[in-house]
Design a protein around this motif. Structure first.
Motif, short mmCIF file in Angstrom:
data_model
loop_
_atom_site.label_atom_id
_atom_site.label_comp_id
_atom_site.label_asym_id
_atom_site.label_seq_id
_atom_site.Cartn_x
_atom_site.Cartn_y
_atom_site.Cartn_z
N ARG A 187 -4.17 -1.20 14.32
CA ARG A 187 -4.54 -2.54 13.81
C ARG A 187 -6.05 -2.70 13.73
O ARG A 187 -6.56 -3.25 12.75
N LEU A 188 -6.75 -2.22 14.74
CA LEU A 188 -8.21 -2.30 14.72
C LEU A 188 -8.77 -1.50 13.55
O LEU A 188 -9.69 -1.95 12.86
N LEU A 189 -8.20 -0.35 13.29
CA LEU A 189 -8.65 0.45 12.16
C LEU A 189 -8.43 -0.31 10.85
O LEU A 189 -9.30 -0.35 9.99
N LEU A 190 -7.27 -0.96 10.71
CA LEU A 190 -7.01 -1.74 9.50
C LEU A 190 -7.97 -2.92 9.37
O LEU A 190 -8.34 -3.32 8.27
N GLU A 191 -8.39 -3.46 10.50
CA GLU A 191 -9.32 -4.60 10.46
C GLU A 191 -10.74 -4.17 10.14
O GLU A 191 -11.54 -4.99 9.68
N THR A 192 -11.07 -2.91 10.36
CA THR A 192 -12.46 -2.48 10.21
C THR A 192 -12.71 -1.47 9.09
O THR A 192 -13.86 -1.24 8.74
N ALA A 193 -11.67 -0.88 8.54
CA ALA A 193 -11.86 0.13 7.49
C ALA A 193 -12.56 -0.49 6.28
O ALA A 193 -12.26 -1.61 5.89
N GLY A 194 -13.48 0.26 5.71
CA GLY A 194 -14.21 -0.23 4.54
C GLY A 194 -13.36 -0.33 3.29
O GLY A 194 -13.61 -1.16 2.42
N TYR A 195 -12.34 0.49 3.20
CA TYR A 195 -11.43 0.46 2.06
C TYR A 195 -10.20 1.28 2.41
O TYR A 195 -10.15 1.96 3.43
N GLY A 196 -9.22 1.22 1.53
CA GLY A 196 -8.04 2.04 1.68
C GLY A 196 -7.61 2.52 0.31
O GLY A 196 -8.09 2.04 -0.72
N VAL A 197 -6.72 3.48 0.28
CA VAL A 197 -6.16 3.95 -0.99
C VAL A 197 -4.75 3.37 -1.10
O VAL A 197 -3.88 3.67 -0.28
N PHE A 198 -4.57 2.51 -2.10
CA PHE A 198 -3.30 1.85 -2.35
C PHE A 198 -2.48 2.75 -3.27
O PHE A 198 -2.94 3.14 -4.35
N CYS A 199 -1.29 3.10 -2.83
CA CYS A 199 -0.46 4.06 -3.56
C CYS A 199 0.85 3.42 -3.99
O CYS A 199 1.53 2.78 -3.18
N THR A 200 1.16 3.63 -5.25
CA THR A 200 2.41 3.15 -5.81
C THR A 200 3.04 4.32 -6.59
O THR A 200 2.45 5.38 -6.73
N ALA A 201 4.21 4.05 -7.09
CA ALA A 201 4.87 5.02 -7.98
C ALA A 201 5.55 4.21 -9.08
O ALA A 201 6.07 3.12 -8.85
N VAL B 279 -8.99 0.47 -2.78
CA VAL B 279 -9.06 -0.99 -2.79
C VAL B 279 -9.73 -1.48 -1.51
O VAL B 279 -9.63 -0.85 -0.47
N HIS B 280 -10.42 -2.61 -1.62
CA HIS B 280 -10.87 -3.34 -0.44
C HIS B 280 -9.73 -4.26 -0.06
O HIS B 280 -9.11 -4.87 -0.93
N PHE B 281 -9.45 -4.38 1.21
CA PHE B 281 -8.32 -5.21 1.63
C PHE B 281 -8.67 -5.96 2.90
O PHE B 281 -9.64 -5.65 3.59
N VAL B 282 -7.87 -6.95 3.19
CA VAL B 282 -7.96 -7.66 4.46
C VAL B 282 -6.60 -7.55 5.12
O VAL B 282 -5.56 -7.65 4.46
N TYR B 283 -6.63 -7.25 6.42
CA TYR B 283 -5.39 -7.14 7.19
C TYR B 283 -5.10 -8.48 7.84
O TYR B 283 -5.94 -9.06 8.52
N GLU C 278 -3.12 -10.01 10.55
CA GLU C 278 -2.38 -9.54 11.72
C GLU C 278 -1.12 -10.35 11.98
O GLU C 278 -0.06 -9.77 12.26
N GLU C 279 -1.20 -11.66 11.89
CA GLU C 279 -0.01 -12.47 12.19
C GLU C 279 1.15 -12.18 11.24
O GLU C 279 2.30 -12.12 11.65
N GLU C 280 0.83 -11.97 9.97
CA GLU C 280 1.86 -11.67 8.98
C GLU C 280 2.19 -10.18 8.92
O GLU C 280 3.14 -9.78 8.29
N GLN C 281 1.35 -9.36 9.54
CA GLN C 281 1.42 -7.90 9.43
C GLN C 281 1.46 -7.48 7.96
O GLN C 281 2.31 -6.71 7.52
N GLU C 282 0.49 -8.01 7.22
CA GLU C 282 0.39 -7.75 5.78
C GLU C 282 -1.05 -7.38 5.43
O GLU C 282 -1.98 -7.77 6.12
N LEU C 283 -1.18 -6.66 4.34
CA LEU C 283 -2.48 -6.36 3.77
C LEU C 283 -2.59 -7.12 2.46
O LEU C 283 -1.62 -7.23 1.72
N PHE C 284 -3.78 -7.64 2.18
CA PHE C 284 -4.01 -8.33 0.92
C PHE C 284 -5.22 -7.72 0.25
O PHE C 284 -6.22 -7.43 0.90
N PHE C 285 -5.11 -7.51 -1.06
CA PHE C 285 -6.26 -7.07 -1.84
C PHE C 285 -6.23 -7.78 -3.17
O PHE C 285 -5.22 -8.31 -3.61
N HIS C 286 -7.37 -7.82 -3.82
CA HIS C 286 -7.54 -8.47 -5.12
C HIS C 286 -7.62 -7.39 -6.19
O HIS C 286 -8.17 -6.31 -5.95
N CYS C 287 -7.05 -7.67 -7.35
CA CYS C 287 -7.15 -6.71 -8.44
C CYS C 287 -7.09 -7.44 -9.78
O CYS C 287 -6.84 -8.64 -9.84
#
Length: 184
Positions: A70-84, A95-99, A101-110
Motif C-alpha cells: 500500500r505504501l508503494l502504491l501511495e508513493t510510486a511516481g507512476y504505474g503501467v496500466f494494462c488492459t486487453a 499512467v499517474h494514479f492515486v491510490y 486506501e479506503e476503497e482499495q481502488e486506483l484512480f487515474f485520468h485519461c
C-alpha cells in the motif's frame, strides 16, 4: 554466522550479501559455496601475493507485506496500466494514479477516447504495475527494485462530482498546493 547475516540483510532491505576470503582459505571458500554464495570475482590487494575471492548471494525479500504494498502504491511516481482487447490483444501504458486506501481502488485520468477506453469497454479486466527504488547493479547484472501488481476490473467514473473529487486528489498528489486544482 551466514544465516544471521542473511537475516539482518533481509530485515534491512539489502538485496545482496557480499563477502570475500583469501583464495587459499579452503574451509571458508567451501563454507561460502555450501551456504549458497556464488563466487563473483577476484580482488587483488597491493602488497599481497595471493588473490581474494569475492562471493555474493541475492537476498530475496519475496512478496511485500500488505502495508509495504500500500505504501508503494501511495508513493510510486507512476504505474503501467494494462488492459486487453476483447480478442485478448494486450496493451500497457504509463499512467499517474492515486491510490484510494479506503476503497482499495486506483484512480487515474485519461483522454476521453483511445485504446485504453476501447479495451475497458470490451474487457474490463485490468492491472497496474508500479515500481519504485529501481537501481541498476552493473557488477551483478541485475536490478534492485520493489514492485506491486494490482489486478481487478476497470470502470469509468461517470458522476461529475465524483470525477471532481478524484481529480482533486490526483492533483493534490502530483501538484500539492497548486491553486489551479480547483479548476478541475
Amino acid at each position: 554466522m551466514i544465516a544471521f547475516a542473511e537475516q539482518m540483510a533481509f530485515q534491512q532491505g539489502v538485496c545482496f550479501l557480499r563477502t570475500d576470503t583469501h583464495s587459499q582459505n579452503c574451509r571458508m571458500n567451501a563454507l561460502f559455496a555450501a551456504c549458497g554464495l556464488e563466487r563473483a570475482g577476484v580482488v587483488r590487494f597491493p602488497n599481497r601475493d595471493e588473490d581474494f575471492y569475492c562471493y555474493e548471494k541475492r537476498i530475496s525479500s519475496g512478496e511485500l507485506s500488505e502495508t509495504a504494498a500500500r505504501l508503494l502504491l501511495e508513493t510510486a511516481g507512476y504505474g503501467v496500466f494494462c488492459t486487453a482487447s476483447g480478442d485478448g490483444e494486450p496493451y500497457g501504458v504509463p499512467v499517474h494514479f492515486v491510490y484510494l486506501e479506503e476503497e482499495q481502488e486506483l484512480f487515474f485520468h485519461c483522454a476521453l477516447t483511445g485504446r485504453k477506453l476501447q479495451n475497458i469497454a470490451e474487457n474490463p479486466r485490468a492491472s497496474v504495475t508500479a515500481v519504485t527504488g529501481c537501481r541498476i547493479l552493473p557488477a551483478s547484472y541485475t536490478t534492485a527494485y520493489e514492485s506491486v501488481i494490482a489486478s481487478g476490473h476497470a470502470e469509468l467514473v461517470s458522476d461529475p462530482e465524483e470525477k471532481r473529487r478524484l481529480l482533486r486528489l490526483l492533483c493534490e498528489r502530483f501538484a500539492p498546493g497548486q491553486d489551479r486544482r480547483d479548476a478541475v
